[in-house]
Write a protein that holds these residues in place. Structure first.
Motif, PDB file in Angstrom:
ATOM      1  N   ALA A  60      34.053  37.449  31.142  1.00 24.91           N
ATOM      2  CA  ALA A  60      33.570  38.461  30.199  1.00 24.91           C
ATOM      3  C   ALA A  60      34.688  38.878  29.249  1.00 24.91           C
ATOM      4  O   ALA A  60      34.454  39.131  28.058  1.00 24.91           O
ATOM      5  CB  ALA A  60      33.035  39.671  30.964  1.00 24.91           C
ATOM      6  N   TRP A  61      35.893  38.955  29.770  1.00 20.90           N
ATOM      7  CA  TRP A  61      37.072  39.280  28.955  1.00 20.90           C
ATOM      8  C   TRP A  61      37.266  38.233  27.859  1.00 20.90           C
ATOM      9  O   TRP A  61      37.522  38.559  26.691  1.00 20.90           O
ATOM     10  CB  TRP A  61      38.279  39.341  29.878  1.00 20.90           C
ATOM     11  N   THR A  62      37.131  36.964  28.229  1.00 18.17           N
ATOM     12  CA  THR A  62      37.290  35.869  27.268  1.00 18.17           C
ATOM     13  C   THR A  62      36.184  35.883  26.223  1.00 18.17           C
ATOM     14  O   THR A  62      36.439  35.736  25.014  1.00 18.17           O
ATOM     15  CB  THR A  62      37.291  34.521  28.008  1.00 18.17           C
ATOM     16  N   ILE A  63      34.948  36.079  26.681  1.00 20.59           N
ATOM     17  CA  ILE A  63      33.810  36.104  25.743  1.00 20.59           C
ATOM     18  C   ILE A  63      33.927  37.271  24.772  1.00 20.59           C
ATOM     19  O   ILE A  63      33.565  37.162  23.591  1.00 20.59           O
ATOM     20  CB  ILE A  63      32.483  36.192  26.534  1.00 20.59           C
ATOM     21  N   GLY A  64      34.485  38.377  25.245  1.00 25.62           N
ATOM     22  CA  GLY A  64      34.647  39.553  24.384  1.00 25.62           C
ATOM     23  C   GLY A  64      35.805  39.456  23.420  1.00 25.62           C
ATOM     24  O   GLY A  64      36.026  40.384  22.632  1.00 25.62           O
ATOM     25  N   GLY A  65      36.563  38.351  23.488  1.00 26.80           N
ATOM     26  CA  GLY A  65      37.659  38.155  22.543  1.00 26.80           C
ATOM     27  C   GLY A  65      39.035  38.325  23.145  1.00 26.80           C
ATOM     28  O   GLY A  65      40.019  38.485  22.414  1.00 26.80           O
ATOM     29  N   GLY A  66      39.120  38.257  24.467  1.00 24.50           N
ATOM     30  CA  GLY A  66      40.407  38.469  25.107  1.00 24.50           C
ATOM     31  C   GLY A  66      41.279  37.233  25.263  1.00 24.50           C
ATOM     32  O   GLY A  66      42.373  37.326  25.815  1.00 24.50           O
ATOM     33  N   GLY A  67      40.809  36.080  24.848  1.00 22.21           N
ATOM     34  CA  GLY A  67      41.603  34.867  24.975  1.00 22.21           C
ATOM     35  C   GLY A  67      41.254  34.086  26.231  1.00 22.21           C
ATOM     36  O   GLY A  67      40.828  34.662  27.246  1.00 22.21           O
ATOM     37  N   PHE A  68      41.453  32.776  26.185  1.00 19.51           N
ATOM     38  CA  PHE A  68      41.059  31.901  27.289  1.00 19.51           C
ATOM     39  C   PHE A  68      42.086  31.890  28.413  1.00 19.51           C
ATOM     40  O   PHE A  68      41.758  31.530  29.546  1.00 19.51           O
ATOM     41  CB  PHE A  68      40.857  30.472  26.767  1.00 19.51           C
ATOM     42  N   MET A  69      43.325  32.293  28.142  1.00 19.93           N
ATOM     43  CA  MET A  69      44.385  32.182  29.138  1.00 19.93           C
ATOM     44  C   MET A  69      44.077  33.008  30.379  1.00 19.93           C
ATOM     45  O   MET A  69      44.340  32.580  31.503  1.00 19.93           O
ATOM     46  CB  MET A  69      45.727  32.620  28.546  1.00 19.93           C
ATOM     47  N   ASN A  70      43.507  34.184  30.197  1.00 23.31           N
ATOM     48  CA  ASN A  70      43.201  35.028  31.349  1.00 23.31           C
ATOM     49  C   ASN A  70      42.176  34.366  32.263  1.00 23.31           C
ATOM     50  O   ASN A  70      42.296  34.442  33.490  1.00 23.31           O
ATOM     51  CB  ASN A  70      42.679  36.390  30.880  1.00 23.31           C
ATOM     52  N   PHE A  71      41.178  33.719  31.686  1.00 30.86           N
ATOM     53  CA  PHE A  71      40.178  33.032  32.502  1.00 30.86           C
ATOM     54  C   PHE A  71      40.809  31.868  33.259  1.00 30.86           C
ATOM     55  O   PHE A  71      40.529  31.654  34.443  1.00 30.86           O
ATOM     56  CB  PHE A  71      39.036  32.522  31.618  1.00 30.86           C
ATOM     57  N   GLY A  72      41.685  31.113  32.601  1.00 33.58           N
ATOM     58  CA  GLY A  72      42.360  29.997  33.259  1.00 33.58           C
ATOM     59  C   GLY A  72      43.224  30.459  34.422  1.00 33.58           C
ATOM     60  O   GLY A  72      43.217  29.849  35.497  1.00 33.58           O
ATOM     61  N   TRP A 129      47.859  38.293  32.653  1.00 27.23           N
ATOM     62  CA  TRP A 129      48.128  37.787  33.997  1.00 27.23           C
ATOM     63  C   TRP A 129      46.881  37.243  34.678  1.00 27.23           C
ATOM     64  O   TRP A 129      46.934  36.815  35.821  1.00 27.23           O
ATOM     65  CB  TRP A 129      48.749  38.882  34.861  1.00 27.23           C
ATOM     66  N   GLY A 130      45.741  37.308  34.025  1.00 30.67           N
ATOM     67  CA  GLY A 130      44.521  36.753  34.597  1.00 30.67           C
ATOM     68  C   GLY A 130      43.865  37.642  35.626  1.00 30.67           C
ATOM     69  O   GLY A 130      43.099  37.155  36.468  1.00 30.67           O
ATOM     70  N   LEU A 139      42.465  49.257  28.159  1.00 27.89           N
ATOM     71  CA  LEU A 139      42.814  48.838  26.796  1.00 27.89           C
ATOM     72  C   LEU A 139      41.670  48.090  26.123  1.00 27.89           C
ATOM     73  O   LEU A 139      41.468  48.214  24.909  1.00 27.89           O
ATOM     74  CB  LEU A 139      44.072  47.958  26.829  1.00 27.89           C
ATOM     75  N   PHE A 140      40.880  47.329  26.916  1.00 27.22           N
ATOM     76  CA  PHE A 140      39.826  46.505  26.314  1.00 27.22           C
ATOM     77  C   PHE A 140      38.576  47.319  25.994  1.00 27.22           C
ATOM     78  O   PHE A 140      37.691  46.822  25.292  1.00 27.22           O
ATOM     79  CB  PHE A 140      39.462  45.342  27.241  1.00 27.22           C
ATOM     80  N   PHE A 141      38.479  48.555  26.468  1.00 23.22           N
ATOM     81  CA  PHE A 141      37.348  49.402  26.090  1.00 23.22           C
ATOM     82  C   PHE A 141      37.320  49.649  24.587  1.00 23.22           C
ATOM     83  O   PHE A 141      36.254  49.875  24.006  1.00 23.22           O
ATOM     84  CB  PHE A 141      37.411  50.734  26.836  1.00 23.22           C
ATOM     85  N   GLY A 142      38.487  49.606  23.953  1.00 24.87           N
ATOM     86  CA  GLY A 142      38.534  49.783  22.501  1.00 24.87           C
ATOM     87  C   GLY A 142      38.145  48.544  21.726  1.00 24.87           C
ATOM     88  O   GLY A 142      37.961  48.617  20.503  1.00 24.87           O
ATOM     89  N   THR A 143      38.027  47.402  22.417  1.00 28.80           N
ATOM     90  CA  THR A 143      37.680  46.150  21.752  1.00 28.80           C
ATOM     91  C   THR A 143      36.223  45.756  21.984  1.00 28.80           C
ATOM     92  O   THR A 143      35.490  45.428  21.047  1.00 28.80           O
ATOM     93  CB  THR A 143      38.594  45.006  22.247  1.00 28.80           C
ATOM     94  N   ASN A 144      35.801  45.787  23.266  1.00 26.97           N
ATOM     95  CA  ASN A 144      34.440  45.378  23.609  1.00 26.97           C
ATOM     96  C   ASN A 144      34.024  46.169  24.855  1.00 26.97           C
ATOM     97  O   ASN A 144      34.481  45.878  25.961  1.00 26.97           O
ATOM     98  CB  ASN A 144      34.377  43.871  23.866  1.00 26.97           C
ATOM     99  N   ILE A 145      33.166  47.141  24.672  1.00 20.91           N
ATOM    100  CA  ILE A 145      32.783  48.026  25.769  1.00 20.91           C
ATOM    101  C   ILE A 145      32.028  47.264  26.855  1.00 20.91           C
ATOM    102  O   ILE A 145      32.253  47.471  28.062  1.00 20.91           O
ATOM    103  CB  ILE A 145      31.930  49.202  25.250  1.00 20.91           C
TER     104      ILE A 145
END
Length: 235
Positions: A60-72, A129-130, A139-145
């Motif tokens: 969900a973090w990646t789909i919301g624009g957080g980058g693919f590295m965290n998912f990996g 850190w994944g 911090l991500f609440f300000g980007t994608n609730i």
């Protein structure tokens, strides 16, 4: 004891792998330790489930624009630390309760403290850190609730794992110190090789179970089979 077929993990038959360990709480663990051993096993399961839920949170973090590295990295956390935590800290405490081994108790303390520190880091949630911890989620609440709400679930679970891990560590340490265990005893087992000798382990297990049974018998009221009559007042 050594000829029993391994039964853990219980893999489906279509997977071309066989179980690596034999695990039976009712047969291996003395009664007085069984509840604590099972609770530590449930804690390991909770930690593994949390890593799986964290994978969903990082997706969900990646789909919301957080980058693919965290998912990996979340995939790495799940695939690496689920089996490692079982081998590195649960198996030592399982064998410690089974054979009353100070060496295995020390191995558990060493690795479980690392597990506790890791759980705290995961609960904190350093971005990149994944792991979906508090810092990353807030911090991500300000980007994608929507994504942040999903991330909040593994965050709460990581927090619960950290708290329960601390409680478990204190309880096991309190029990070990109360039973007379010490670092010198563990060093003696390492020096003599008693920690890996199956005959010594079996003897220790039998002694521990015998002591437990003796304590239970002593706690029961004792009655004399021969009636006791007083003749003082019969003359």
């Amino acid at each position: 004891m050594g000829d029993k077929a391994n039964n853990f993990p219980p893999l489906p038959r279509f997977i071309p792998l066989k179980p690596c360990f034999y695990q039976d709480f009712n047969e291996d663990i003395p009664d007085q330790h069984r509840t604590m051993a099972k609770r530590l096993y449930y804690l390991w399961m909770l930690n593994s489930i949390t890593l799986a839920v964290n994978l969903i949170g990082c997706l969900a973090w990646t789909i919301g624009g957080g980058g693919f590295m965290n998912f990996g990295l979340a995939v790495v956390w799940l695939l690496l630390f689920t089996p490692c935590s079982y081998v590195c800290w649960f198996r030592p405490i399982y064998k410690a309760f089974k054979t009353d081994s100070s060496f295995n108790f020390m191995a558990f303390f060493f690795t479980f403290i690392a597990q506790l520190v890791l759980s705290i880091i995961q609960a904190v949630g350093i971005p990149g850190w994944g792991v979906c911890g508090w810092v990353a989620t807030i911090l991500f609440f300000g980007t994608n609730i929507g994504s942040a709400v999903v991330m909040l679930i593994p965050t709460l679970m990581f927090t619960a794992v950290a708290v329960l891990s601390f409680i478990a560590l204190t309880k096991v340490h309190s029990f070990y110190r109360g039973s007379g265990g010490s670092l010198s005893k563990a060093q003696e087992e390492w020096t003599t090789g008693a920690w890996k000798n199956p005959h010594v382990q079996q003897a220790a297990q039998n002694a521990a179970m015998g002591a437990a049974q003796g304590a239970m018998m002593q706690s029961e009221p004792q009655y004399s089979a021969t009636p006791n009559y007083s003749y003082d007042n019969q003359m």
